[in-house]
Write an enzyme that holds these catalytic residues in place. Structure first.
Site, mmCIF file in Angstrom:
data_model
loop_
_atom_site.group_PDB
_atom_site.id
_atom_site.type_symbol
_atom_site.label_atom_id
_atom_site.label_comp_id
_atom_site.label_asym_id
_atom_site.label_seq_id
_atom_site.Cartn_x
_atom_site.Cartn_y
_atom_site.Cartn_z
ATOM 1 C CG ASP A 86 28.689 -28.272 45.501
ATOM 2 O OD1 ASP A 86 29.732 -28.688 46.016
ATOM 3 O OD2 ASP A 86 28.449 -27.067 45.328
ATOM 4 C CG HIS B 110 28.854 -21.982 41.005
ATOM 5 N ND1 HIS B 110 29.637 -20.871 41.203
ATOM 6 C CD2 HIS B 110 29.399 -22.955 41.777
ATOM 7 C CE1 HIS B 110 30.603 -21.146 42.059
ATOM 8 N NE2 HIS B 110 30.484 -22.407 42.426
#
Length: 425
Positions: A368, A310
């Site tokens: 995600d 991330h």
């Protein structure tokens, strides 16, 4: 004016000129240098591509500590909220600063239900879109058009108008999202059922048809509620910053949220969970994993493992830890055990949590990676993934927009640039 407790002195090595700039500190996070006088008094601009080291505002809504893997909504850890509170309660928290008491929750829920329907004229917009238009394109158009139907509360200087607009946006986004899906699959629109929860109603509007009874699957409702809580806000990301920048010009709230939806549409932002399934499709089978992992380690190979790591978190994404358990619960209850994508994803997850290459680089599965798998198990089409994200994130966008409008230091956003073009000629 009280002198700041701490300052930073900058020196121009060519002239020896100095400037003392105040340091601004918040309740949590890194301190910031106030460079408001830098150009006026020192003749320099700051240069920060993608604003990675720039604080654009003061906010009380969301805090992220990427090194610790921490996410707070109004000071509440995301782990606690996801475990103990519904998405509607978290929505109230983000808008008003505190979790609701029982009577506040009841009144707020009633307000959202009151505004859940959309004007019948807006349905004409759906019919005007081409049959295979991407649902995000439809959503951008319909949300932007809301200002033509609800212009009675677009006086952004009026706090009551802002609150009504906020309630309308949050309440109507599920109805609009379901309409985008129904248009894409050619089924008739379904009206909201206000006896259902926020997420249960969205599932009802998406998947029910007039000729059959439809019962919301409890685990699907629970999973969607959790995903929405995890996606409700995430500090000053690209779409939130877009909403704030649009709002700084005095644009109406519907236009501001439409701009946020547009920014979210990008593959590097809201489209990441869709990209995860595209990656799984490319890998194909479990037997191909070693070859693709080798490609992922090769810096010269364009292939990337989507859903790992991330931009902000240098540790575990706290949302991923929460959603991982829910993902396994949903797959066990609703997933097709013969779907190779699920087997492939679980094997990739296993490797990422054990292999030194991923651990050393902190390339852990992020939110995600799991949300796309849950959406797939719930029967939500891939082109609707980002639409679902937009429904959840509208809460954060609205909260951020409201906060900005109440900020006495708020001015129209106007970034500067380093010009590298031709000189006057």
């Amino acid at each position: 004016m009280k002198k700041p407790a701490k300052t930073v002195t900058l020196t121009d090595n060519s002239t020896g000129k100095q400037i003392e700039l105040p340091v601004v500190t918040g309740s949590l996070g890194a301190p910031a240098i106030d460079i408001g006088r830098l150009y006026r008094d020192f003749g320099y601009l700051s240069y920060d591509p993608s604003f990675a080291s720039t604080a654009s505002c003061r906010s009380t809504i969301t805090f992220i500590d990427g090194d610790k893997g921490q996410l707070l909504y109004r000071g509440h850890p995301i782990e606690k909220l996801a475990r103990e509170n519904s998405f509607t309660e978290v929505t109230y928290l983000l808008l008003y600063g505190e979790l609701p008491e029982a009577h506040q929750r009841q009144r707020f829920t009633a307000q959202l239900r009151r505004h859940s329907m959309i004007n019948e004229g807006l349905k004409g917009f759906f019919r005007a879109f081409y049959h295979d238009a991407h649902p995000m394109a439809s959503m951008v158009g319909v949300v932007g058009a809301m200002s033509a139907y609800y212009h009675d509360v677009t006086d952004i200087r009026n706090p009551e108008h802002r609150e009504i607009a906020a309630h309308r946006l949050i309440a109507k986004l599920p109805t609009i999202a379901a309409g985008c899906h129904k248009r894409a699959v050619g089924e008739p629109f379904v009206y909201p059922d206000n006896s259902l929860s926020y997420c249960g109603n969205l599932l009802h509007m998406m998947f029910s048809v007039p000729c059959e009874d439809y019962v919301v699957e409890p685990v699907a409702e629970e999973a969607l509620d959790m995903i929405f809580t995890l996606h409700a806000d995430h500090e000053q990301n690209a779409s939130t910053s877009t909403v704030r920048l649009a709002g700084s010009s005095g644009a109406n709230p519907f236009a501001c949220i439409a701009s946020g939806i547009t920014a979210l549409w990008g593959r590097a932002h809201g489209g990441a969970n869709e990209a995860v399934l595209e990656m799984l499709d490319e890998i194909g089978t479990v037997s191909n994993i070693p070859r693709y992992l080798e490609r992922a380690r090769d810096r010269d190979d364009p292939f990337r493992l989507m859903g790992f790591g991330h931009r902000v978190y240098r540790n575990h994404d706290p949302r991923a830890r929460i959603i991982r358990t829910m993902c396994h619960k949903v797959l066990e209850r609703l997933g097709d055990i013969n779907d190779p994508a699920f087997e492939l994803a679980l094997r990739l997850e296993e490797i990422a949590l054990q292999e030194d290459y991923f651990i050393e680089r902190k390339l852990y599965p992020n939110v995600d990676f799991y949300s796309g798998l849950i959406y797939r198990a719930l029967g939500i089409p891939r082109n609707m993934f980002t639409v679902m994200f937009a429904v959840a994130r509208t809460v954060g966008w609205v909260a951020q927009w409201q906060e900005m409008m109440d900020d006495p230091q708020q001015r129209i956003g106007r970034p500067r640039q380093i010009y590298v073009g031709a000189k006057s000629r």
